[in-house]
Design an enzyme around this catalytic site. Structure first.
Site, PDB file in Angstrom:
ATOM      1  N   ARG A  96      19.464  -3.137 -14.630  1.00 33.26           N
ATOM      2  CA  ARG A  96      18.229  -2.433 -14.980  1.00 33.26           C
ATOM      3  C   ARG A  96      16.973  -3.228 -14.620  1.00 33.26           C
ATOM      4  NH1 ARG A  96      20.295  -2.205 -20.914  1.00 33.26           N
ATOM      5  NH2 ARG A  96      20.772  -4.237 -20.062  1.00 33.26           N
ATOM      6  N   SER A 133      22.402  -1.172 -25.298  1.00 36.20           N
ATOM      7  CA  SER A 133      23.174  -1.112 -26.535  1.00 36.20           C
ATOM      8  C   SER A 133      22.458  -1.855 -27.657  1.00 36.20           C
ATOM      9  CB  SER A 133      24.563  -1.721 -26.331  1.00 36.20           C
ATOM     10  OG  SER A 133      25.327  -0.929 -25.467  1.00 36.20           O
TER      11      SER A 133
END
Ligand code: PNS
Length: 165
Positions: A96, A133
């Site tokens: 990312r 997460s």
């Protein structure tokens, strides 16, 4: 290696829409994909590994991801040992940001040195570029709505307070 088998490893604590995006796209690139829940000794887990594996299986089924996909877990040693056992020559990871590049690069090099297993990085769909997460864990633990970031089955699971068993 004649058949192209890849492993998508991770903590998946919990699985996110970003994970599902990487799994869907990797499944279209390889003949068989092993989505592998791995214990990360550097992270304190929210969910037991068996729970994460169950949520991944249900998320993949619920979203109709196509392909030959095996969901498994691994806590017996090196990740590349699992990859070698199942005949996989490639690990697939989502990247990312530059932070992910810095985190993943040493692991990719070590895994190649250990067992000639290559790592392929997929860039995220922009819709999921900021989902992690750890963010989901924090929002969930404070009672926030995580449904924009996780598959519906994970949102339902976290919403019912079933975590922490
Ligand atoms: O989702 P994560 O926590 O970023 O996943 C990291 C993970 C679990 C894939 C990584 O910690 C790992 O590969 N662990 C297995 C142990 C291992 O093989 N270590 C040596 C090479 S890095």
């Amino acid at each position: 290696m004649s058949s192209r088998i890849a492993v998508v490893p991770g903590s998946f604590d919990p699985p996110t829409l970003g994970h599902l995006d990487v799994i869907r796209r990797a499944a279209s690139l390889y003949d068989q994909l092993h989505v592998l829940v791995v214990h990360n000794p550097g992270k304190e887990a929210m969910l037991p590994i068996s729970q994460r594996q169950m949520l991944l299986e249900q998320s993949i089924a619920e979203s109709n991801v196509e392909g030959d996909i095996v969901v498994a877990s691994w806590s017996m040693g090196l990740l590349v040992d699992y990859a070698t056992d199942v005949g996989a020559g490639v690990l697939v990871k989502g990247i990312r940001s530059q932070i992910d590049v810095a985190y993943e690069t040493p692991m990719a090099i070590v895994n190649r040195h250990l067992a000639h297993v290559e790592t392929v990085f997929l860039l995220p769909d922009p819709a999921h570029a900021l989902v992690s997460s750890s963010l989901v864990r924090q929002v969930a633990s404070l009672g926030g709505d995580v449904s924009p970031y996780v598959p519906p089955v994970v949102a339902r699971f976290l919403d019912t307070g079933a975590r922490g068993i």
